[in-house]
Design a protein around this motif. Structure first.
Motif, mmCIF file in Angstrom:
data_model
loop_
_atom_site.group_PDB
_atom_site.id
_atom_site.type_symbol
_atom_site.label_atom_id
_atom_site.label_comp_id
_atom_site.label_asym_id
_atom_site.label_seq_id
_atom_site.Cartn_x
_atom_site.Cartn_y
_atom_site.Cartn_z
ATOM 1 N N TYR A 27 0.839 -1.192 0.000
ATOM 2 C CA TYR A 27 0.000 0.000 0.000
ATOM 3 C C TYR A 27 0.876 1.245 0.000
ATOM 4 O O TYR A 27 1.879 1.318 0.723
ATOM 5 N N THR A 79 0.271 -5.598 1.304
ATOM 6 C CA THR A 79 -1.194 -5.651 1.353
ATOM 7 C C THR A 79 -1.736 -6.865 2.105
ATOM 8 O O THR A 79 -2.892 -6.869 2.526
ATOM 9 N N ARG A 80 -0.900 -7.880 2.288
ATOM 10 C CA ARG A 80 -1.401 -9.087 2.963
ATOM 11 C C ARG A 80 -1.681 -8.855 4.444
ATOM 12 O O ARG A 80 -2.339 -9.686 5.087
ATOM 13 N N ILE A 135 -3.367 -6.252 5.887
ATOM 14 C CA ILE A 135 -4.589 -5.546 6.251
ATOM 15 C C ILE A 135 -5.441 -5.333 5.010
ATOM 16 O O ILE A 135 -4.922 -5.138 3.910
ATOM 17 N N GLN A 136 -6.746 -5.402 5.187
ATOM 18 C CA GLN A 136 -7.664 -5.163 4.092
ATOM 19 C C GLN A 136 -7.698 -3.680 3.735
ATOM 20 O O GLN A 136 -7.510 -2.812 4.597
ATOM 21 N N HIS A 137 -7.943 -3.396 2.469
ATOM 22 C CA HIS A 137 -7.951 -2.008 2.008
ATOM 23 C C HIS A 137 -8.984 -1.179 2.769
ATOM 24 O O HIS A 137 -8.702 -0.035 3.185
ATOM 25 N N ASP A 165 -10.176 -1.584 5.767
ATOM 26 C CA ASP A 165 -9.738 -1.316 7.143
ATOM 27 C C ASP A 165 -8.635 -0.268 7.175
ATOM 28 O O ASP A 165 -8.617 0.611 8.050
ATOM 29 N N TYR A 199 -2.260 0.575 -4.808
ATOM 30 C CA TYR A 199 -1.576 -0.720 -4.808
ATOM 31 C C TYR A 199 -0.345 -0.601 -5.709
ATOM 32 O O TYR A 199 -0.466 -0.163 -6.855
#
Length: 386
Positions: free
Chosen positions: A30, A95-96, A98-100, A102, A124
């Motif tokens: 991110y 990115t693994r 945390i979810q976008h 959140d 991304y």
């Protein structure tokens, strides 16, 4: 016997398995667009939300970057920059973790986005997963992915300065020893005792280089000394590498006062058979002490097979140079060669440098002869074990 004309070419250091892996692995991260003065606030809040994330994972990547220093493809992706003072692009985490949604919610609570109508822009970006192994690779990745922080080291293999120093030391003479190895292979092949494969062992620990042993392949020689039919694999214990190592051992015995015939074994064909082999075997130019091939260099017409690669490793050679890559059977290289007839092939064992699994490591190079494509050369079957 006159000396053969040296081959003309250059040395290309082999990449280790981990170096190959480092050059291929990428992952998504991110990146958030944020004013410079708020970058630390955002970083601390995000870090608190994902305690499992260690910043050491991305220590090879620059965390905060100005728009003008982004690679062109990211400038197009991020354009136009937000109307924020001194906007920067801050790399947060893979990115693994945390979810976008959140992450967006967390950053929305940080200044300058809290209570504002302008939401944060989160992107991304694909980046290399591991650190670069050279300044050149770091520069390339900075153009292709994201600005890289290179620390002038190589965590996945020999240090670049070590490789360069050794390359400079032996590059000028490598063609000479490989030409001699070619001669050894030709003389054995002319007797129908083996393939046109040769090996030269050199000692460079003295004032000048000393040739310790020269050996050709003897896989088609029978225990009685006659030539056998060239079917199957032949005598795998009579590969040129094994013969050369045995000659080194016998010379050490002889210099120490022990009859080298003590080691004579017909299976190994470990006595010199050709003019060039005898010339160097008869010289007492090695000490009796020392572990077999410690501090010695080995030059080969062809990349050694897995068995011979392990023999080189366990004999404690210092450096290895080969002229023709063997993509189907070679045990030294860690990567494939796209311009060979079999681009998908290659064992990719990289046996010269696997310190976490093997108890020895050494430097290794492929010799690229001028006027020949990499991996081409002597008419040796691609499936042959050398």
């Amino acid at each position: 016997m006159s000396a053969p004309a040296p081959l003309v070419g250059s040395l290309v250091p082999l990449r280790t398995k981990d170096e190959v892996r480092a050059s291929l692995e990428t992952h998504s991260v991110y990146v958030v667009e944020v004013p410079a003065k708020f970058a630390n606030v955002v970083k601390d809040v995000v870090q608190a939300a994902i305690p499992d994330f260690k910043t050491s994972e991305i220590s090879h990547l620059r965390r905060v970057v100005q728009f003008k220093y982004l690679p062109p493809h990211l400038q197009k992706q991020f354009y136009p920059p937000a109307r924020l003072p001194r906007v920067r692009y801050f790399l947060l985490c893979p990115t693994r973790y945390i979810q976008h949604a959140d992450l967006f919610s967390i950053i929305r609570q940080c200044p300058p986005f809290d209570g504002k109508t302008v939401p944060p822009r989160i992107f991304y970006v694909m980046v290399p997963s591991l650190a670069p192994i050279s300044a050149e690779q770091a520069a390339q990745w900075s153009d292709d992915y994201w600005p890289i922080s290179y620390k002038n080291t190589n965590p996945y293999g020999p240090h670049p300065s070590l490789v360069q120093r050794n390359t400079d030391e032996i590059e000028g003479e490598a063609g000479t020893w490989l030409a001699l190895a070619n001669t050894a292979g030709k003389q054995i092949s002319a007797q129908c005792l083996g393939e046109q494969i040769g090996v030269v062992v050199v000692d460079r620990t003295k004032n000048g280089p000393e040739i310790i042993a020269v050996a050709g392949d003897c896989r088609w020689r029978s225990p009685t000394g006659t030539s056998e039919l060239h079917t199957g694999t032949g005598n795998v214990m009579a590969h040129a590498v094994h013969r050369a190592i045995a000659m080194v051992a016998k010379k050490r015995l002889r210099v120490g006062g022990t009859d080298p015939a003590y080691l004579d074994r017909s299976l190994f064909c470990d006595s010199p058979l050709t003019e060039v082999e005898k010339k160097y075997y008869e010289k007492d130019n090695i000490t009796s002490s020392g572990y077999l091939c410690v501090d010695l260099d080995i030059y080969l017409t062809n990349e050694p097979c897995v068995m011979c690669s392990m023999a080189i490793l366990h004999s404690r050679f210092r450096r290895c140079v080969f002229a023709k890559r063997m993509p189907r059977t070679g045990g030294m290289t860690s990567d494939g060669v796209g311009d060979l007839p079999f681009p998908e092939s290659g064992l990719k064992h990289g046996l010269f440098w696997r310190p976490s699994e093997l108890n020895w490591k050494f430097l290794a190079w492929e010799f690229n002869e001028e006027g020949k494509d990499a991996g081409t050369g002597a008419s040796i079957n691609e499936t042959l074990h050398v």
